[in-house]
Write a protein that holds these residues in place. Structure first.
Motif, PDB file in Angstrom:
ATOM      1  N   PHE A  94      45.765  24.317 -26.765  1.00 16.41           N
ATOM      2  CA  PHE A  94      46.947  25.160 -26.929  1.00 16.41           C
ATOM      3  C   PHE A  94      46.570  26.551 -27.416  1.00 16.41           C
ATOM      4  O   PHE A  94      47.068  27.558 -26.898  1.00 16.41           O
ATOM      5  N   LEU A  95      45.682  26.624 -28.398  1.00 15.96           N
ATOM      6  CA  LEU A  95      45.262  27.934 -28.905  1.00 15.96           C
ATOM      7  C   LEU A  95      44.504  28.718 -27.837  1.00 15.96           C
ATOM      8  O   LEU A  95      44.671  29.934 -27.722  1.00 15.96           O
ATOM      9  N   GLY A  96      43.670  28.045 -27.051  1.00 20.75           N
ATOM     10  CA  GLY A  96      42.957  28.717 -25.967  1.00 20.75           C
ATOM     11  C   GLY A  96      43.913  29.268 -24.920  1.00 20.75           C
ATOM     12  O   GLY A  96      43.783  30.413 -24.469  1.00 20.75           O
ATOM     13  N   PHE A  97      44.889  28.459 -24.530  1.00 19.77           N
ATOM     14  CA  PHE A  97      45.874  28.900 -23.543  1.00 19.77           C
ATOM     15  C   PHE A  97      46.699  30.065 -24.080  1.00 19.77           C
ATOM     16  O   PHE A  97      46.933  31.049 -23.373  1.00 19.77           O
ATOM     17  N   THR A  98      47.133  29.971 -25.337  1.00 20.64           N
ATOM     18  CA  THR A  98      47.937  31.032 -25.937  1.00 20.64           C
ATOM     19  C   THR A  98      47.141  32.330 -26.044  1.00 20.64           C
ATOM     20  O   THR A  98      47.655  33.414 -25.746  1.00 20.64           O
ATOM     21  N   PHE A 144      44.277  18.744 -28.337  1.00 25.41           N
ATOM     22  CA  PHE A 144      45.526  19.408 -27.970  1.00 25.41           C
ATOM     23  C   PHE A 144      45.638  20.764 -28.657  1.00 25.41           C
ATOM     24  O   PHE A 144      46.003  21.760 -28.019  1.00 25.41           O
ATOM     25  N   SER A 145      45.337  20.817 -29.950  1.00 25.66           N
ATOM     26  CA  SER A 145      45.433  22.072 -30.703  1.00 25.66           C
ATOM     27  C   SER A 145      44.468  23.120 -30.156  1.00 25.66           C
ATOM     28  O   SER A 145      44.830  24.285 -29.988  1.00 25.66           O
ATOM     29  N   ARG A 177      43.975  11.534 -34.275  1.00 28.58           N
ATOM     30  CA  ARG A 177      43.320  12.743 -34.793  1.00 28.58           C
ATOM     31  C   ARG A 177      42.493  13.425 -33.702  1.00 28.58           C
ATOM     32  O   ARG A 177      42.481  14.649 -33.589  1.00 28.58           O
ATOM     33  N   GLU A 178      41.790  12.629 -32.892  1.00 25.70           N
ATOM     34  CA  GLU A 178      40.985  13.186 -31.804  1.00 25.70           C
ATOM     35  C   GLU A 178      41.885  13.876 -30.778  1.00 25.70           C
ATOM     36  O   GLU A 178      41.590  14.982 -30.324  1.00 25.70           O
ATOM     37  N   PHE A 179      42.998  13.240 -30.417  1.00 27.38           N
ATOM     38  CA  PHE A 179      43.927  13.837 -29.463  1.00 27.38           C
ATOM     39  C   PHE A 179      44.513  15.135 -30.021  1.00 27.38           C
ATOM     40  O   PHE A 179      44.616  16.133 -29.309  1.00 27.38           O
TER      41      PHE A 179
END
Length: 56
Positions: free
Chosen positions: A32-36, A28-29, A22-24
């Motif tokens: 990913f949202l920041g990069f997108t 990761f989410s 859950r922490e990973f």
């Protein structure tokens, strides 16, 4: 002497516990949202200053 590996300590295929997974996933989410979001902003700014496909 090395300890014996107990498969019950790491029951998932990835080898992570439920809380570690859950922490990973949270990290990761968020990444990913920041990069997108960053990529979207950069594409919009690039198009604003140098539109592609115009005049073809």
């Amino acid at each position: 002497m090395a300890e014996k590996f107990d498969p019950q300590d790491r029951p998932s295929l990835s080898g992570l516990t439920e809380s570690e997974a859950r922490e990973f996933h949270k990290f990761f989410s968020t990444s990913f949202l920041g990069f997108t979001g960053f990529a979207l902003i950069v594409h919009i700014l690039t198009y604003a200053f140098a539109p592609w496909g115009v005049g073809l």
